[in-house]
Write a protein that holds these residues in place. Structure first.
Motif, PDB file in Angstrom:
ATOM      1  N   GLN A  13       0.822  -1.208   0.000  1.00  0.00           N
ATOM      2  CA  GLN A  13       0.000   0.000   0.000  1.00  0.00           C
ATOM      3  C   GLN A  13       0.858   1.260   0.000  1.00  0.00           C
ATOM      4  O   GLN A  13       0.513   2.266  -0.641  1.00  0.00           O
ATOM      5  N   GLN A  14       1.965   1.218   0.724  1.00  0.00           N
ATOM      6  CA  GLN A  14       2.870   2.366   0.754  1.00  0.00           C
ATOM      7  C   GLN A  14       3.420   2.649  -0.627  1.00  0.00           C
ATOM      8  O   GLN A  14       3.400   3.792  -1.107  1.00  0.00           O
ATOM      9  N   ARG A  15       3.931   1.612  -1.291  1.00  0.00           N
ATOM     10  CA  ARG A  15       4.468   1.788  -2.649  1.00  0.00           C
ATOM     11  C   ARG A  15       3.382   2.220  -3.618  1.00  0.00           C
ATOM     12  O   ARG A  15       3.622   3.044  -4.506  1.00  0.00           O
ATOM     13  N   LYS A  16       2.196   1.664  -3.456  1.00  0.00           N
ATOM     14  CA  LYS A  16       1.085   2.027  -4.343  1.00  0.00           C
ATOM     15  C   LYS A  16       0.786   3.523  -4.244  1.00  0.00           C
ATOM     16  O   LYS A  16       0.588   4.191  -5.267  1.00  0.00           O
ATOM     17  N   VAL A  76       7.273   2.166 -13.122  1.00  0.00           N
ATOM     18  CA  VAL A  76       5.981   1.681 -13.598  1.00  0.00           C
ATOM     19  C   VAL A  76       6.153   0.523 -14.582  1.00  0.00           C
ATOM     20  O   VAL A  76       5.340  -0.403 -14.616  1.00  0.00           O
ATOM     21  N   THR A  77       7.204   0.558 -15.383  1.00  0.00           N
ATOM     22  CA  THR A  77       7.444  -0.505 -16.368  1.00  0.00           C
ATOM     23  C   THR A  77       8.294  -1.624 -15.786  1.00  0.00           C
ATOM     24  O   THR A  77       8.844  -2.437 -16.540  1.00  0.00           O
ATOM     25  N   LEU A  78       8.419  -1.666 -14.456  1.00  0.00           N
ATOM     26  CA  LEU A  78       9.197  -2.719 -13.823  1.00  0.00           C
ATOM     27  C   LEU A  78       8.743  -4.119 -14.241  1.00  0.00           C
ATOM     28  O   LEU A  78       9.581  -4.983 -14.515  1.00  0.00           O
ATOM     29  N   PRO A  79       7.422  -4.402 -14.324  1.00  0.00           N
ATOM     30  CA  PRO A  79       7.016  -5.729 -14.796  1.00  0.00           C
ATOM     31  C   PRO A  79       7.562  -6.063 -16.182  1.00  0.00           C
ATOM     32  O   PRO A  79       7.924  -7.211 -16.459  1.00  0.00           O
ATOM     33  N   GLU A 138       6.835  -5.570  -5.493  1.00  0.00           N
ATOM     34  CA  GLU A 138       6.911  -4.285  -6.185  1.00  0.00           C
ATOM     35  C   GLU A 138       6.027  -4.283  -7.435  1.00  0.00           C
ATOM     36  O   GLU A 138       5.367  -3.288  -7.745  1.00  0.00           O
ATOM     37  N   ASN A 139       6.002  -5.404  -8.171  1.00  0.00           N
ATOM     38  CA  ASN A 139       5.178  -5.489  -9.373  1.00  0.00           C
ATOM     39  C   ASN A 139       3.693  -5.411  -9.035  1.00  0.00           C
ATOM     40  O   ASN A 139       2.913  -4.793  -9.763  1.00  0.00           O
ATOM     41  N   ILE A 140       3.295  -6.044  -7.933  1.00  0.00           N
ATOM     42  CA  ILE A 140       1.897  -5.948  -7.495  1.00  0.00           C
ATOM     43  C   ILE A 140       1.552  -4.495  -7.186  1.00  0.00           C
ATOM     44  O   ILE A 140       0.496  -3.988  -7.590  1.00  0.00           O
ATOM     45  N   GLY A 181      -1.175   0.296  -8.238  1.00  0.00           N
ATOM     46  CA  GLY A 181      -1.091   1.746  -8.173  1.00  0.00           C
ATOM     47  C   GLY A 181      -1.442   2.416  -9.482  1.00  0.00           C
ATOM     48  O   GLY A 181      -2.125   3.452  -9.509  1.00  0.00           O
ATOM     49  N   TYR A 182      -1.006   1.839 -10.605  1.00  0.00           N
ATOM     50  CA  TYR A 182      -1.216   2.475 -11.899  1.00  0.00           C
ATOM     51  C   TYR A 182      -2.680   2.422 -12.312  1.00  0.00           C
ATOM     52  O   TYR A 182      -3.203   3.374 -12.902  1.00  0.00           O
ATOM     53  N   PHE A 183      -3.352   1.326 -11.995  1.00  0.00           N
ATOM     54  CA  PHE A 183      -4.730   1.169 -12.452  1.00  0.00           C
ATOM     55  C   PHE A 183      -5.765   1.444 -11.349  1.00  0.00           C
ATOM     56  O   PHE A 183      -6.958   1.424 -11.608  1.00  0.00           O
TER      57      PHE A 183
END
Length: 474
Positions: free
Chosen positions: A338-341, A372-375, A446-448, A453-455
């Motif tokens: 949640q923090q990263r999001k 954001v493009t980490l995945p 991080e990917n989660i 976060g993005y969507f």
């Protein structure tokens, strides 16, 4: 057991006798060694095969498939600018500095307001930390200071000459509709509330942040120097009791980030080119009031980053502050996500804000979209093995270099956070191995956070738990 204790004690004594410069040289040697090993085991330094014998990807994968594979490979280069700055910060400047030395008398220092913003959900935590920080200021020789707690709910701090509790009225609204922490920070700057002069200084802390003697001395040196309007310093997370080892080891990357690109951008350019965080921030009152935190809804999620980029666009200068402060990593994995999001959503709003010109935030945008493009970047690990494509040697070298630097930042973060004197040599080695071992798990987390976060909803402000209780979402 006795042999183990003796070995730990000897290791601790060795760490003390090693000079600051020698420690830095050893760290740089390890850094170069790790990068060379990455290049070697990635076969970049080996003689390439005969191009005539290689399969043609345009025939094997088709035009669309080949373009996709090359595009994914180029996505990795978004993080190259900040990787370069991390290398500069971790090598050009001593990463194991000695104790901060005061450059003037604390009695001659300007007035300092230590401002803590809280929702008021953890009153005992705030009270304990106010007392601890008060004692640390006094022990460090700071005389002209005030600890100001800004809260949405009354905490009930004991009335003291150097402590002020400000309760933000429930009906208070800013002119642009700022929310959450930005709203509270803006309330402090209102004419009827503010008691500080333009030449005074504000030290911004989170409710769990603890001062250290070095950080107080670093702040004094910064404000007495007076050359820059805004400063920021290092925060470490492995102090005192470690609540969650996985999140603490994951946050070792943030320690390296502070010592790397944060130092480099401030020492070289005195500008927040890539990032800025909301704690261990020191601002001159006149500058803070001119920039303000009244930046609407889009400036209320990552209010710290928005404030920094706005100040940068207005011509204010920044510098790195010596010393370190202490915080805790999130206690649960959900808090960590949640923090990263929230950070992702807040920085996204900053990067896309029309109020900040592109020339001031394009490097922030590169850093953000590399996150954001980490995945997609991580997918190259599998795609490179399953669908190999011919690339120039310099391209392969750079991709491996980026990966090697990012891996080493976890290693250095552990070396910087976990003191040999406190943990012992064997436990430090175990922490180093654990930091590398949890990398795959950390990538998943991080990917989660990135995808969520993005969507997800961009205007929610998640407050990380401080007392291991129920999560709070505003």
């Amino acid at each position: 057991m006795k042999l183990s204790r003796d070995f730990a004690n000897k290791s601790a004594c060795l760490s003390i006798t090693l000079s600051s410069r020698i420690k830095h040289i050893l760290h740089c040697t390890l850094f170069v060694t790790v990068l060379c090993l990455f290049q070697y085991f990635s076969s970049v330094l080996k003689v390439p095969d005969d191009p005539a014998e290689e399969d043609n990807p345009w025939i094997q994968y088709g035009v669309f498939g080949t373009c996709t594979l090359y595009a994914l490979r180029f996505v990795t280069f978004l993080s190259l600018p900040q990787v370069i700055f991390n290398v500069i910060g971790l090598t050009f400047y001593n990463c194991f500095p000695d104790k901060v030395t005061l450059k003037g008398s604390p009695l001659l220092a300007p007035y300092v307001c230590i401002r803590v913003v809280t929702r008021g959900d953890y009153p005992e935590l705030v009270k304990n930390n106010v007392n601890r920080n008060m004692n640390k200021c006094i022990d460090s020789g700071l005389e002209n200071f005030l600890i100001e707690v800004v809260t949405d709910k009354p905490i009930g701090l004991e009335p003291q000459r150097k402590v002020r509790e400000l309760v933000v009225p429930t009906d208070y609204q800013t002119t642009t509709g700022a929310l959450f922490k930005a709203r509270a920070l803006q309330y402090c700057l209102e004419d009827k509330v503010n008691i500080l002069n333009d030449n005074d200084w504000i030290v911004h802390l989170d409710e769990e942040t603890l001062l250290t003697e070095n950080s107080v001395r670093g702040i004094l040196n910064f404000v007495m120097d007076g050359k820059h309007h805004i400063g920021q310093g290092l925060i470490t997370y492995a102090n005192e009791e470690v609540v969650n080892w996985i999140t603490t080891l994951a946050d070792s990357f943030r320690v390296s980030d502070d010592m790397g690109k944060l130092r480099a951008q401030f020492y070289w350019f005195h500008k927040p080119l890539f990032s800025f965080k909301g704690s261990f921030v020191v601002t001159q009152v006149a500058a803070e009031r001119a920039v303000s935190f009244d930046n609407g809804r889009d400036g209320s999620i990552a209010e710290d980053c928005y404030f920094a980029m706005k100040a940068y666009s207005m011509g204010y200068s920044f510098n790195f502050i010596e010393g370190d402060m202490w915080e805790k990593s999130p206690f649960t994995l959900m808090d960590f996500i949640q923090q990263r999001k929230r950070w992702i959503q807040g920085i996204l709003l900053v990067v896309h804000s029309k109020a900040i010109p592109l020339r001031y935030k394009w490097l922030l945008g590169c850093a953000f979209y590399s996150w954001v493009t980490l995945p997609l970047s991580v997918s190259n690990i599998l795609l490179a093995a399953w669908f190999p494509i011919p690339c120039p040697a310099i391209m392969d070298f750079t991709v491996v270099f980026i990966g090697g630097v990012n891996i080493y930042m976890f290693i250095f973060g552990v070396l910087k956070s976990f003191n040999v004197y406190r943990f012992g040599f064997l436990k430090l080695c175990l922490c180093l191995m654990s930091a590398v071992a949890v990398l795959p798990f950390n990538l998943i987390i991080e990917n989660i956070a990135v995808l969520w976060g993005y969507f997800g909803n961009k205007h929610k402000f998640y407050v990380v738990n401080k007392n291991i209780g129920n999560p709070i979402t505003v």
